[in-house]
Design a protein around this motif. Structure first.
Motif, mmCIF file in Angstrom:
data_model
loop_
_atom_site.group_PDB
_atom_site.id
_atom_site.type_symbol
_atom_site.label_atom_id
_atom_site.label_comp_id
_atom_site.label_asym_id
_atom_site.label_seq_id
_atom_site.Cartn_x
_atom_site.Cartn_y
_atom_site.Cartn_z
ATOM 1 N N THR A 33 0.822 -1.205 0.000
ATOM 2 C CA THR A 33 0.000 0.000 0.000
ATOM 3 C C THR A 33 0.857 1.256 0.000
ATOM 4 O O THR A 33 2.082 1.199 -0.002
ATOM 5 C CB THR A 33 -0.900 0.028 1.247
ATOM 6 O OG1 THR A 33 -0.068 0.161 2.402
ATOM 7 C CG2 THR A 33 -1.748 -1.233 1.350
ATOM 8 N N GLU A 34 0.189 2.379 0.076
ATOM 9 C CA GLU A 34 0.866 3.681 0.081
ATOM 10 C C GLU A 34 1.777 3.859 1.295
ATOM 11 O O GLU A 34 2.615 4.747 1.310
ATOM 12 C CB GLU A 34 -0.155 4.812 0.005
ATOM 13 C CG GLU A 34 -1.012 4.984 1.247
ATOM 14 C CD GLU A 34 -2.206 4.031 1.348
ATOM 15 O OE1 GLU A 34 -2.855 4.019 2.411
ATOM 16 O OE2 GLU A 34 -2.491 3.296 0.387
ATOM 17 N N THR A 37 5.634 3.631 0.158
ATOM 18 C CA THR A 37 6.067 4.423 -0.987
ATOM 19 C C THR A 37 7.042 5.518 -0.573
ATOM 20 O O THR A 37 7.089 5.936 0.578
ATOM 21 C CB THR A 37 4.862 5.088 -1.694
ATOM 22 O OG1 THR A 37 4.181 5.924 -0.764
ATOM 23 C CG2 THR A 37 3.909 4.061 -2.264
ATOM 24 N N GLY A 39 7.393 9.100 -2.066
ATOM 25 C CA GLY A 39 6.611 9.890 -3.019
ATOM 26 C C GLY A 39 5.446 9.024 -3.483
ATOM 27 O O GLY A 39 4.671 8.537 -2.677
ATOM 28 N N THR A 40 5.367 8.763 -4.774
ATOM 29 C CA THR A 40 4.292 7.918 -5.314
ATOM 30 C C THR A 40 4.779 6.537 -5.725
ATOM 31 O O THR A 40 3.998 5.737 -6.219
ATOM 32 C CB THR A 40 3.639 8.598 -6.532
ATOM 33 O OG1 THR A 40 4.646 8.784 -7.543
ATOM 34 C CG2 THR A 40 3.034 9.937 -6.167
ATOM 35 N N LYS A 41 6.050 6.236 -5.538
ATOM 36 C CA LYS A 41 6.628 4.972 -6.006
ATOM 37 C C LYS A 41 6.931 4.039 -4.839
ATOM 38 O O LYS A 41 7.367 4.465 -3.776
ATOM 39 C CB LYS A 41 7.914 5.226 -6.802
ATOM 40 C CG LYS A 41 7.713 6.155 -7.988
ATOM 41 C CD LYS A 41 6.706 5.573 -8.953
ATOM 42 C CE LYS A 41 6.517 6.490 -10.148
ATOM 43 N NZ LYS A 41 5.440 6.047 -11.009
ATOM 44 N N THR A 77 7.270 1.467 -9.694
ATOM 45 C CA THR A 77 5.827 1.268 -9.735
ATOM 46 C C THR A 77 5.195 1.917 -8.511
ATOM 47 O O THR A 77 5.860 2.156 -7.510
ATOM 48 C CB THR A 77 5.474 -0.236 -9.799
ATOM 49 O OG1 THR A 77 4.065 -0.361 -9.959
ATOM 50 C CG2 THR A 77 5.895 -0.958 -8.543
ATOM 51 N N GLY A 78 3.922 2.179 -8.612
ATOM 52 C CA GLY A 78 3.175 2.725 -7.488
ATOM 53 C C GLY A 78 2.629 1.615 -6.614
ATOM 54 O O GLY A 78 2.814 0.424 -6.887
#
Length: 86
Positions: A33-34, A37, A39-41, A77-78
């Protein structure tokens, strides 16, 4: 703190579900999940840890541990569900 109980988050991140069992070994899915990460990756180390857990689960259980893991990332990847295949 900003991130809550990181131990619980890591345990949840390492959860795998077997989706197939072929002649070369099982295939798994997991989800990062987030929380994992930059940032967004996705953080690459967490992806490697999840892959190592899949290999350990498929071929060694708790009796074998990876000594070294080599990884080449083709792109970032996100947060997403991940398929871990042989």
């Amino acid at each position: 703190t900003c991130c809550g109980d990181m131990s619980a988050l890591f345990t949840a991140a390492m959860a795998l579900r077997e989706v197939d069992s072929g002649p070369d070994g099982p295939a798994f899915v997991g989800e990062l999940t987030e929380h994992w990460t930059i940032g967004t990756k996705l953080h690459g180390g967490v992806m490697v840890a999840l892959c190592a857990k899949a290999a350990r689960t498929a071929f060694g259980g708790d009796t074998l541990q990876p000594v070294a893991v080599s990884v080449n990332f083709l792109s970032a990847t996100g947060a997403a569900a991940l398929a871990l295949l042989d």
